[in-house]
Design a protein around this motif. Structure first.
Motif, short mmCIF file in Angstrom:
data_model
loop_
_atom_site.label_atom_id
_atom_site.label_comp_id
_atom_site.label_asym_id
_atom_site.label_seq_id
_atom_site.Cartn_x
_atom_site.Cartn_y
_atom_site.Cartn_z
N LEU A 193 6.16 -47.64 5.21
CA LEU A 193 6.29 -46.20 5.02
C LEU A 193 4.97 -45.51 4.68
CD1 LEU A 193 9.27 -47.41 4.30
CD2 LEU A 193 9.63 -45.15 3.35
N SER A 194 3.85 -46.25 4.69
CA SER A 194 2.53 -45.68 4.37
C SER A 194 2.57 -44.96 3.02
CB SER A 194 2.07 -44.72 5.47
OG SER A 194 1.97 -45.37 6.71
N LEU A 195 2.82 -45.74 1.98
CA LEU A 195 3.00 -45.17 0.64
C LEU A 195 1.71 -45.07 -0.17
CD1 LEU A 195 6.30 -46.99 -0.42
CD2 LEU A 195 6.04 -44.69 0.53
N TYR A 196 0.57 -45.13 0.48
CA TYR A 196 -0.70 -45.08 -0.24
C TYR A 196 -0.88 -43.78 -1.02
CZ TYR A 196 -1.42 -49.00 2.89
OH TYR A 196 -1.27 -50.18 3.57
N PRO A 197 -0.50 -42.61 -0.50
CA PRO A 197 -0.62 -41.39 -1.33
C PRO A 197 0.18 -41.47 -2.61
CG PRO A 197 -0.31 -40.81 0.98
CD PRO A 197 -0.09 -42.28 0.88
N GLU A 198 1.40 -42.00 -2.53
CA GLU A 198 2.23 -42.12 -3.73
C GLU A 198 1.64 -43.10 -4.73
OE1 GLU A 198 4.23 -39.80 -1.06
OE2 GLU A 198 3.48 -41.81 -0.66
N LEU A 199 1.05 -44.18 -4.22
CA LEU A 199 0.42 -45.15 -5.11
C LEU A 199 -0.76 -44.53 -5.84
CD1 LEU A 199 0.46 -48.36 -2.87
CD2 LEU A 199 1.93 -47.85 -4.81
N ILE A 200 -1.60 -43.82 -5.11
CA ILE A 200 -2.78 -43.21 -5.73
C ILE A 200 -2.37 -42.13 -6.73
CG2 ILE A 200 -4.85 -41.85 -5.26
CD1 ILE A 200 -5.02 -43.27 -2.55
N THR A 201 -1.40 -41.29 -6.34
CA THR A 201 -0.98 -40.21 -7.22
C THR A 201 -0.34 -40.74 -8.49
OG1 THR A 201 -0.55 -38.88 -5.23
CG2 THR A 201 0.30 -38.05 -7.30
N SER A 202 0.53 -41.75 -8.34
CA SER A 202 1.17 -42.31 -9.53
C SER A 202 0.16 -43.00 -10.44
CB SER A 202 2.26 -43.31 -9.11
OG SER A 202 1.70 -44.39 -8.38
N TYR A 203 -0.84 -43.64 -9.85
CA TYR A 203 -1.87 -44.30 -10.66
C TYR A 203 -2.67 -43.27 -11.47
CZ TYR A 203 -5.94 -47.10 -11.90
OH TYR A 203 -6.94 -47.73 -12.59
N PRO A 239 6.53 -33.86 0.84
CA PRO A 239 6.03 -35.24 0.84
C PRO A 239 5.68 -35.81 2.21
CG PRO A 239 8.09 -35.02 -0.40
CD PRO A 239 7.94 -33.80 0.43
N LEU A 240 5.78 -35.05 3.29
CA LEU A 240 5.49 -35.60 4.61
C LEU A 240 4.08 -36.19 4.67
CD1 LEU A 240 7.03 -33.06 7.15
CD2 LEU A 240 7.83 -35.35 6.58
N ARG A 241 3.92 -37.23 5.51
CA ARG A 241 2.63 -37.88 5.64
C ARG A 241 1.56 -36.93 6.18
NH1 ARG A 241 3.15 -41.28 2.10
NH2 ARG A 241 4.37 -39.48 1.51
N ASP A 242 1.95 -35.99 7.04
CA ASP A 242 0.99 -35.06 7.61
C ASP A 242 0.29 -34.24 6.54
OD1 ASP A 242 2.20 -36.09 9.79
OD2 ASP A 242 3.07 -34.23 10.52
N ASN A 243 1.02 -33.85 5.51
CA ASN A 243 0.45 -33.02 4.47
C ASN A 243 -0.59 -33.76 3.63
OD1 ASN A 243 2.20 -30.95 5.26
ND2 ASN A 243 3.79 -31.62 3.84
N TRP A 244 -0.54 -35.09 3.67
CA TRP A 244 -1.56 -35.89 2.99
C TRP A 244 -2.71 -36.25 3.91
CZ3 TRP A 244 -1.17 -36.83 -2.20
CH2 TRP A 244 0.08 -36.67 -2.79
N ALA A 245 -2.41 -36.49 5.19
CA ALA A 245 -3.43 -37.01 6.10
C ALA A 245 -4.34 -35.93 6.67
CB ALA A 245 -2.75 -37.77 7.24
N LEU A 246 -3.78 -34.78 7.03
CA LEU A 246 -4.58 -33.76 7.72
C LEU A 246 -5.74 -33.22 6.88
CD1 LEU A 246 -1.85 -31.77 9.69
CD2 LEU A 246 -3.50 -33.43 10.55
N PRO A 247 -5.59 -33.03 5.56
CA PRO A 247 -6.77 -32.60 4.80
C PRO A 247 -7.94 -33.57 4.88
CG PRO A 247 -4.79 -32.17 3.54
CD PRO A 247 -4.37 -32.96 4.74
N TYR A 248 -7.65 -34.88 4.83
CA TYR A 248 -8.73 -35.86 4.95
C TYR A 248 -9.34 -35.83 6.34
CZ TYR A 248 -7.04 -37.72 0.51
OH TYR A 248 -6.67 -37.87 -0.80
N PHE A 249 -8.51 -35.66 7.34
CA PHE A 249 -9.02 -35.57 8.70
C PHE A 249 -9.92 -34.35 8.88
CE2 PHE A 249 -8.46 -33.89 13.04
CZ PHE A 249 -9.03 -34.93 13.76
N SER A 250 -9.52 -33.22 8.30
CA SER A 250 -10.34 -32.02 8.41
C SER A 250 -11.68 -32.19 7.71
CB SER A 250 -9.59 -30.82 7.84
OG SER A 250 -9.38 -30.97 6.45
N CYS A 251 -11.69 -32.91 6.60
CA CYS A 251 -12.96 -33.19 5.91
C CYS A 251 -13.87 -34.05 6.77
CB CYS A 251 -12.70 -33.87 4.57
SG CYS A 251 -11.94 -32.80 3.33
#
Length: 681
Positions: free
Chosen positions: A183-193, A261-273
């Motif tokens: 499920l590509s849960l890396y954003p949740e792992l980082i945020t919870s940490y 929580p969609l993956r796009d909302n986490w991935a697109l900002p990094y892509f734009s950077c």
């Protein structure tokens, strides 16, 4: 001869008064001419001159060199001081401009994040809801990702929670999955940490921290778009115009409004950077690298080209691979080919998964409403203009290279060659790739439309673009440089004023418009599950509803709303058979094979009425099961069994033998799958 040569040399030296570069050039000229005169003098000596002339000539050369050194030590000091002071002034001006530019970019990002937060709170009454009602605002099944964030906050340690997710056997019934990878849960792992190590629980609730992190990334997204337009055009106006277009076209630029929580909302900002960083690299370092390549040698200049080509190809390949994985499942090697064949009308199929995906809004061709909205906000007409000019200029550049014409190392505004700028070439390729995908799949508009806003804002604010047009038109009545500078300021000013007058009241009205969002039936269902169903119970239903069930109750489910996993899609097809023309015994066998304890039937699916009959879930199941008859382009369902979702509500045998209704309301009917079958006639 010696006197004449000395006078000529003195004259040449006298012409260079202040400029150090000119002095060096005269020294080279003098050194070049002296050997020629020496040969003439030697010729005259050999023809009859005495040896004293040679000695006198050498003395003269020594005097000339001493005088030249004296002038070099005295005159360049003022020139060097002036050069240093001017360079310091230019550096200071550039630093101030960059500082205020970044300040404007960050301000736009912060204001956008604050706007999103206020709009989200007004739309869902987020601050006044209970925890369950807040979680239900994560629509479209996206809330399942938030469940894992909550789970990571309840475990004794981060390491323990991470390990449990890698061997998760409490999510999908009968399966042990690596939820982090699946499920590509890396954003949740980082945020919870971050939430745990910063002790944020003392001053902010977990859900607000999670939502705030997503909104913060949207601020980064907008800032990166601002920087891209600013770097390419050289003016802040382009960045502000890009942000304005992005906000105005928000329904087509982001899904953060309703599916946080969609993956796009986490991935697109990094892509734009990444895109912004590459844009800055191409615009600032290519010209200097071209100027220095002769000094560094041809080998270092082969290496630089190789690095740039590799980086561009690598970025494009990674982007395309990511998009393909987001679009369609890749677990089966031949599935992509079948999917594309049906998508382009080259083949037909009765496969449920293929037809089900093609009927999803994200995978369908975008409607005319998208282009109408973009036209009304004025971004699409100017985008077509900017893309046409940049593309034609890029093709001209390619033609010059193929025909053997050298490229200019330093492109000036007067040249009117916007297509020779490396960052422009890069973005033309990107926007064509994204545009092609957006024309095929409506879901890709969330990647293409923000790019359109950024690219268009750069174009209308760039003097190089207008100068390129005037070069093609061979404009002579008005000075083209002056006119291009005027248009690059006047056009975005007019656009910005018209957008402000028309859309600013609408944006502000969204903040004052109080909307009502309360799904009473779903709240009632979840409360029953949490209070009445066993903790170890397994639920079957539609993937979107199961995502909500997993989020709010933590119960195991038969499938998840993940369309990139072919195995989960197959399980979803089996669960959906409750809406097909199947017998009670068939459905019972399917559900027990998935270890199901409760099945949830939704009236919105069972009683679905749609003009597009070919995409109704019932129609897709009937086609896949072979329960259809085609007559004069009409589709009729036919089977010896009636539709299960209708018949089970009648509460008669044999349905009551296999299932027992335990909960119902206006939207949902929950049936327990009997472990012991009792036949009643």
């Amino acid at each position: 001869m010696t006197e004449l040569r000395c006078r000529k040399t003195d004259t040449l030296e006298g012409e260079t008064e202040e400029d150090e570069g000119q002095i060096e050039a005269e020294v080279q000229t003098t050194d070049t001419k002296e050997p020629v005169n020496t040969e003439e003098d030697e010729g005259s000596v050999s023809s009859g001159g005495d040896g004293g002339n040679k000695q006198q000539k050498d003395e003269g050369q020594v005097k000339e060199k001493d005088a030249h050194k004296e002038e070099e030590s005295n005159k360049p000091e003022s020139a060097v001081k002036k050069s240093k002071s001017s360079s310091a002034s230019v550096f200071l001006q550039r630093l101030v401009r960059v500082f205020f530019g970044f300040l404007a970019a960050v301000a736009c990002g912060i204001l956008y994040a604050a706007y999103l937060s206020a709009y989200h709170d007004r739309k869902f009454w987020f601050s006044t809801r209970q925890e369950l009602e807040r979680e239900l605002t994560f629509q479209g099944g996206s809330g399942v990702y938030y469940y894992y964030y909550k789970h990571m906050l309840t475990v004794p340690s981060f390491e323990r929670g991470f390990y449990e997710l890698t061997i998760d056997n409490r999510t999908v019934s009968g399966q042990t999955i690596n939820a982090v990878e699946r499920l590509s849960l890396y954003p949740e792992l980082i945020t919870s940490y971050i939430y745990r190590v910063t002790d944020s629980q003392d001053f902010v609730e977990p859900i607000y921290f999670y939502v705030g992190a997503v909104f913060g990334l949207q601020a980064v997204y907008v800032t990166a778009l601002f920087v891209c337009s600013w770097v390419m055009s050289g003016t802040w106006v382009a960045g502000m115009l890009a942000v304005a277009w992005y906000v105005i076209n928000r329904p087509d630029t982001t899904k953060v409004d309703f599916a946080i929580p969609l993956r796009d909302n986490w991935a697109l900002p990094y892509f734009s950077c990444q895109v912004a960083a590459l844009t800055g690299f191409l615009s600032n370092n290519i010209s200097s690298a071209t100027e220095q390549k002769m000094k560094k040698g041809p080998f270092v200049a082969r290496l630089m080209k190789l690095f740039l080509h590799f980086h561009l190809v690598f970025t494009t390949a990674i982007t395309f691979s990511y998009l393909v994985k987001k679009l369609i499942p890749v677990s089966e090697s031949d599935f992509i080919l079948k999917f594309l064949e049906v998508k382009f009308g080259l083949n037909t199929t009765t496969d449920f998964i293929t037809n089900f995906l093609l009927c999803q809004e994200s995978f369908q061709t975008p409607s005319q409403d998208l282009f109408l909205r973009l036209t009304q906000s004025s971004v699409l007409p100017f985008y077509l203009l900017v893309l046409t000019v940049c593309l034609l200029s890029t093709l001209q550049t390619i033609y010059r290279r193929l025909s053997g014409q050298p490229m200019k190392t330093n492109v000036r505004l007067e040249d009117g060659r916007i297509g020779e700028q490396p960052e422009v070439i890069y973005h033309v390729c990107h926007t064509l790739l994204f545009g092609g995908l957006a024309l095929l799949f409506d879901g890709m508009k969330y990647l293409w439309t923000p790019y359109v806003c950024m690219f268009t804002a750069f174009g209308v604010c760039s003097p190089d673009l207008w100068m390129t047009v005037f070069k093609w038109l061979k404009l002579k009545s008005i000075h083209p440089v002056v006119l291009s500078l005027i248009l690059s300021t006047a056009v975005p000013t007019i656009i910005g004023f018209s957008l402000w007058r028309e859309y600013c009241p609408r944006v502000l009205a969204e903040l004052s418009d109080v909307q009502e969002f309360y799904d009473h039936d779903t709240v009632e269902l979840i409360n029953w599950i949490k209070s009445q169903a066993p903790v170890a119970a397994v639920f079957a239903g539609s993937p979107q509803l199961l995502g909500t069930v997993k989020l709010c109750s933590g119960s195991a489910v038969t499938s998840l709303p993940l369309y990139s996993d072919i195995n989960l899609l197959r399980r979803t097809e089996d669960t959906y058979q409750v809406y097909a023309l199947r017998s009670a015994e068939d459905i019972y066998k399917i559900l027990t094979s998935q270890k199901t304890n409760y099945v949830i039937i939704e009236d919105s699916i069972c009683n679905e009425l749609s003009l597009n009959k070919g995409c109704r879930l019932k129609d897709l199941l009937d086609i896949s099961n072979g329960h259809v008859i085609y007559d004069k382009e009409e589709i009729y369902s036919f089977s010896k069994h009636r539709r299960f979702c209708h018949e089970i509500k009648m509460n008669y045998s044999p349905y009551t033998n296999y299932f027992t209704r335990v909960f119902w309301n206006r939207s949902y009917h929950v049936y327990k799958v009997n472990t012991v079958i009792s036949f009643q006639y």
